[in-house]
Write an enzyme that holds these catalytic residues in place. Sequence first.
Site, PDB file in Angstrom:
ATOM      1  N   GLY A  38     -21.933 -18.458  17.576  1.00  0.00           N
ATOM      2  CA  GLY A  38     -20.637 -18.223  16.935  1.00  0.00           C
ATOM      3  C   GLY A  38     -20.679 -18.638  15.481  1.00  0.00           C
ATOM      4  N   GLY A  71     -19.466 -25.165  14.473  1.00  0.00           N
ATOM      5  CA  GLY A  71     -20.797 -24.565  14.608  1.00  0.00           C
ATOM      6  C   GLY A  71     -21.511 -24.494  13.269  1.00  0.00           C
ATOM      7  CB  ALA A  97     -15.607 -28.614   9.955  1.00  0.00           C
ATOM      8  CE  LYS A 112     -10.868 -34.611  20.565  1.00  0.00           C
ATOM      9  NZ  LYS A 112     -11.560 -33.377  20.456  1.00  0.00           N
ATOM     10  CG  ASN A 170      -7.353 -32.517  22.197  1.00  0.00           C
ATOM     11  OD1 ASN A 170      -8.497 -32.635  22.585  1.00  0.00           O
ATOM     12  ND2 ASN A 170      -7.068 -32.468  20.904  1.00  0.00           N
ATOM     13  CG  ASN A 202      -4.049 -30.524  20.115  1.00  0.00           C
ATOM     14  OD1 ASN A 202      -4.067 -31.644  19.624  1.00  0.00           O
ATOM     15  ND2 ASN A 202      -5.129 -29.775  20.144  1.00  0.00           N
ATOM     16  CG  ASN A 233      -2.297 -33.992  13.814  1.00  0.00           C
ATOM     17  OD1 ASN A 233      -1.756 -32.954  14.210  1.00  0.00           O
ATOM     18  ND2 ASN A 233      -3.612 -34.159  13.841  1.00  0.00           N
ATOM     19  CD  GLU A 258      -9.460 -25.157  22.140  1.00  0.00           C
ATOM     20  OE1 GLU A 258     -10.660 -25.112  22.445  1.00  0.00           O
ATOM     21  OE2 GLU A 258      -9.002 -25.980  21.324  1.00  0.00           O
TER      22      GLU A 258
HETATM   23  O1  PAF Z   1      -7.302 -30.363  18.159  1.00  0.00           O
HETATM   24  C1  PAF Z   1      -7.223 -31.080  17.144  1.00  0.00           C
HETATM   25  O2  PAF Z   1      -6.644 -30.703  16.121  1.00  0.00           O
HETATM   26  C2  PAF Z   1      -7.913 -32.435  17.153  1.00  0.00           C
HETATM   27  O3  PAF Z   1      -8.636 -32.555  18.347  1.00  0.00           O
HETATM   28  C3  PAF Z   1      -6.972 -33.624  16.979  1.00  0.00           C
HETATM   29  C4  PAF Z   1      -7.702 -34.878  17.366  1.00  0.00           C
HETATM   30  C5  PAF Z   1      -5.703 -33.500  17.785  1.00  0.00           C
HETATM   31  C6  PAF Z   1      -6.639 -33.858  15.538  1.00  0.00           C
HETATM   32  O4  PAF Z   1      -5.875 -32.854  14.962  1.00  0.00           O
END
Ligand code: PAF
Length: 302
Positions: free
Chosen positions: A16, A21, A129, A185, A189, A193, A203, A267
């Site tokens: 990708g 990546g 990134a 994690k 999220n 998110n 955030n 996601e």
């Molecule tokens: O999905 C994201 O944006 C990141 O995993 C996180 C840690 C929530 C930071 O924005």
Amino acid sequence: MAQPHTITHPLWTVVGEGAIGLLATAQLHQAGFPVQLHRRTVGPFDFVFQSAGQTQHISLHIAAKHPYSFILLPVKAYAVVDAVQQLLPLMAEDAQLVLSHNGMGTIEQVLPLLKPEQGLWFLSTSHGAFKPDHATVIHSGKGQSVLGALNQAALAQQQSVEETMQAALGPLVVMADIWPALWQKLAVNAVINPLTALHQCKNGELSNGKYNAAIELLIEEFVLVAKASGQDFSNDSIQSRVAQVIRQTADNYSSMQQDFAKGRRSELEYITGFLLKQAEQHQLQLPAHQAIYQLLLQKSPR
Ligand code: PAF
């Protein structure tokens, strides 16, 4: 006279052209690791890499060399199974495959597709990134990564995979059991998110007191379903981890906020949707996650 000792690294294929990546590709290239890209279009690929105030032009060949023995697959969770199906005919009998994305639910889908000698790994990264255009990648936040083997076949190539992932997305912590890190994690999220996607905010906005009640409920329900799935976390440990990430990424838009803002697929299914599926299996109700899931589903692109 002693000959100079040169270490030869195996060729890695990065699949990708997402930001993570290309970040991994650029860092491997800089560290002298052989790397090729697997993209939809053939031909050479040039991109610009900006990190720590330095700009580098990177020129790569598009994956000409099969079979692939070492593969990094940093694509969105919903694209993983299709990508693996396409890669299978190109993979060596003992290939090593490293997944890396937000959310959970793909490992169970990928493991049965692999041959007995093919190793599966997961790398969870906090590097930031982004790509302002298709041929530029900016390393916006230095993070770290956690890596874990997911099957027996992965252990056959442990050293090589660990060394390369250290160069690609280190500093690296290798875990004998990566599942607790994946669940932790997921907690981050599943709070940050969906809330930032729903309220279309950065955030850091979530530290504004008006979101406290929602955050607390989402965390309480997360701890409940994680426990039923065999992962024991205290409310406090998840609260402080979520608060820490909110602080550290205060100025960022989350990946899900950006997906909704740009009308792209998100996601959600692999974050909140995964939690809801786990809850169903354990006959638990998660009303706060359910409510945010329904609201976001209505706003999702068809
Ligand atoms: O999905 C994201 O944006 C990141 O995993 C996180 C840690 C929530 C930071 O924005």
